[in-house]
Structure formats: structure tokens, C-alpha cells
Design a protein around this motif. Structure first.
Motif, PDB file in Angstrom:
ATOM      1  N   ARG A 114       0.832  -1.217   0.000  1.00 43.73           N
ATOM      2  CA  ARG A 114       0.000   0.000   0.000  1.00 43.73           C
ATOM      3  C   ARG A 114       0.858   1.254   0.000  1.00 43.73           C
ATOM      4  N   THR A 117       2.120   1.792  -3.626  1.00 44.23           N
ATOM      5  CA  THR A 117       1.130   2.335  -4.559  1.00 44.23           C
ATOM      6  C   THR A 117       0.792   3.787  -4.222  1.00 44.23           C
ATOM      7  N   ASP A 118       0.801   4.118  -2.935  1.00 43.58           N
ATOM      8  CA  ASP A 118       0.521   5.502  -2.532  1.00 43.58           C
ATOM      9  C   ASP A 118       1.622   6.464  -2.973  1.00 43.58           C
ATOM     10  N   GLY A 139      -4.798   0.079  -3.590  1.00 46.21           N
ATOM     11  CA  GLY A 139      -4.586   1.300  -4.360  1.00 46.21           C
ATOM     12  C   GLY A 139      -4.383   1.004  -5.828  1.00 46.21           C
TER      13      GLY A 139
END
Length: 245
Positions: A114, A117-118, A139
Motif C-alpha cells: 500500500r 502504490t501511494d 490502491g
């Protein structure tokens, strides 16, 4: 976009001769020793076949593999993202080994993915045969394929397609060097198609001379073999099939 420093570092392989430059359908690309493909002008980092949680899938069927493939794969991917700072990451299918892969992931690995992807402006999950519906909650966005300029990114190569980049087949090549046989993962391209090696830690490779590649690559294709932290070019005439078992 890739950062200015990384573009200068990689463009034309200046200062980084571990990569191989490829002009493909007018796009200047870089094959990285990790198995990732870079498109500096578009700020793109593309990887294929992460197969996250392959180890736990095998363990569930009684075949014990070390349960660290997801972490090792994410570590390599995170290092590459930190180095080149892409604006867009394209995962070309089979990012997850099966539909229940996310349920088996260690919470620390879930958090790591996560965070990755952020950190990227546009993270794209392209669907594959192992993950036709990538799990939610990580995400990014999900597409079947993606066309950017002259190139189309998808999971599985289609006969006759031009300007196509894909994964799925986990290409590898074998050559004879200095009296010994070397077999490693590779990129394979013929000017119309470019097939990426599998990026995942437990994914292995299928020899590009295998029948599975018949009808996909034109005679005279080239491979870019990843070995010992570098990328090496070989024409198909130099390649050898796998030994019969």
C-alpha cells in the motif's frame, strides 16, 4: 516522469552500462537487470508477473517453499522505485498468484505494498490469467490493457499484434559462453513485440525456444539476458534449447 537525475543516469546507458537501451516502435526504452522495463520519456516503470504469495499457495498444497517471496519481490520493487522515481508503474498481470493471495499476505507486506502504490502518481494493475480481478484495497487502478503512444501494454501476447509489451511467458534464454552453458531470465523482442521476464522471486523462466513462443516472435528476434547485475544482448542464433530430461 522519471527524475532528472535518473534520466541522466539511464539515458543511452550513460553512467549505467548495466542496462540495455532498446528503441521499440520509436520509443526509447531501457531494460533493467532487475527485469523491469523503463520508458524515461513517459516516466514509466513496467514489471510483469510478480506472482505475490506464490510460496504460500504452494505450501497450501503441501509443497513447502520459503514463505518470503512476497517480501523479497516487494523489496526489489521498492528499491527500484526509490532509484528511478517513476510517475507511473505498470504491473503487466499475474501480480498476485491467485484470487486468495491477498488473504494470505503478512500484514507487514500488505502495508508495504500500500505504501508503494501511494507513493506513485499512477499505479496500474493490468489483469492476468492468475489475477483476472486483482484484489481491492491496495490502491492503483485496474485495466485489461493500456495503450500509450505507439505502445500497448497487456498481460499475454497476441499473435500479429504490433507495438505490444507483455509478460505471461516468463522468458529465459540459454547460451554457451566460455565453454559453459548460462541460462537466465531475459527480455525477448523482434521489433513488433517485447516480452518481459517475470519479476517475482519464485517465478523462474521458460526457454524462448520453447513451443509456447511459436508464432509470437519473428525469426531473427533478440534477447536481452539479465545476469550478474547486467543486461546482455544475444541474437536468437546464439541461443540453445533446454536439455531434455
Amino acid at each position: 516522469m522519471l527524475s532528472a537525475s535518473s534520466q541522466a543516469h539511464g539515458s543511452g546507458c550513460q553512467g549505467d552500462d548495466s542496462r540495455a537501451a532498446v528503441t521499440f516502435r520509436g520509443a526509447d526504452l531501457l531494460a533493467d537487470p532487475s527485469g523491469a522495463l523503463l520508458w524515461p520519456a513517459e516516466g514509466i516503470l513496467a514489471v510483469a508477473d510478480l506472482h505475490l504469495e506464490k510460496g504460500s499457495a504452494f505450501a497450501a498444497r503441501g509443497r513447502m517453499l520459503p514463505p518470503y517471496d512476497t517480501r523479497a519481490t516487494l523489496d526489489r520493487l521498492a528499491g527500484l522505485i526509490a532509484m528511478v522515481r517513476p510517475a507511473r508503474v505498470l504491473c503487466l498481470g499475474d501480480s498476485f498468484h491467485d484470487r486468495r493471495a491477498a488473504d494470505r499476505m503478512d500484514p507487514a507486506d500488505v502495508g508495504r505494498l500500500r505504501a508503494l502504490t501511494d507513493a506513485v502518481s499512477d499505479w496500474v494493475w493490468i489483469t492476468g490469467n492468475h489475477d483476472p480481478e486483482p484484489p481491492q484495497g491496495f490502491g492503483g487502478r485496474v485495466v485489461e490493457e493500456l495503450s500509450i503512444g505507439p505502445l500497448t501494454f497487456r498481460h499475454e501476447a497476441e499473435p500479429g499484434a504490433v507495438g505490444e509489451l507483455s509478460g505471461h511467458l516468463h522468458p529465459a534464454a540459454a547460451v554457451a559462453l566460455a565453454g559453459r552453458r548460462v541460462r537466465e531470465r531475459c527480455f525477448a523482442h523482434d521489433g513488433a513485440k517485447l516480452i518481459l521476464p517475470a519479476f517475482g522471486s519464485f517465478t523462474g523462466g521458460l526457454n524462448v525456444l520453447d513451443a509456447a513462443f511459436d508464432g509470437l516472435l519473428a525469426p531473427g528476434f533478440e534477447v536481452l539476458m539479465t545476469a550478474r547485475g547486467r543486461v546482455y544482448r544475444f541474437p536468437c542464433a546464439r541461443l540453445s534449447p533446454d536439455r531434455a530430461r
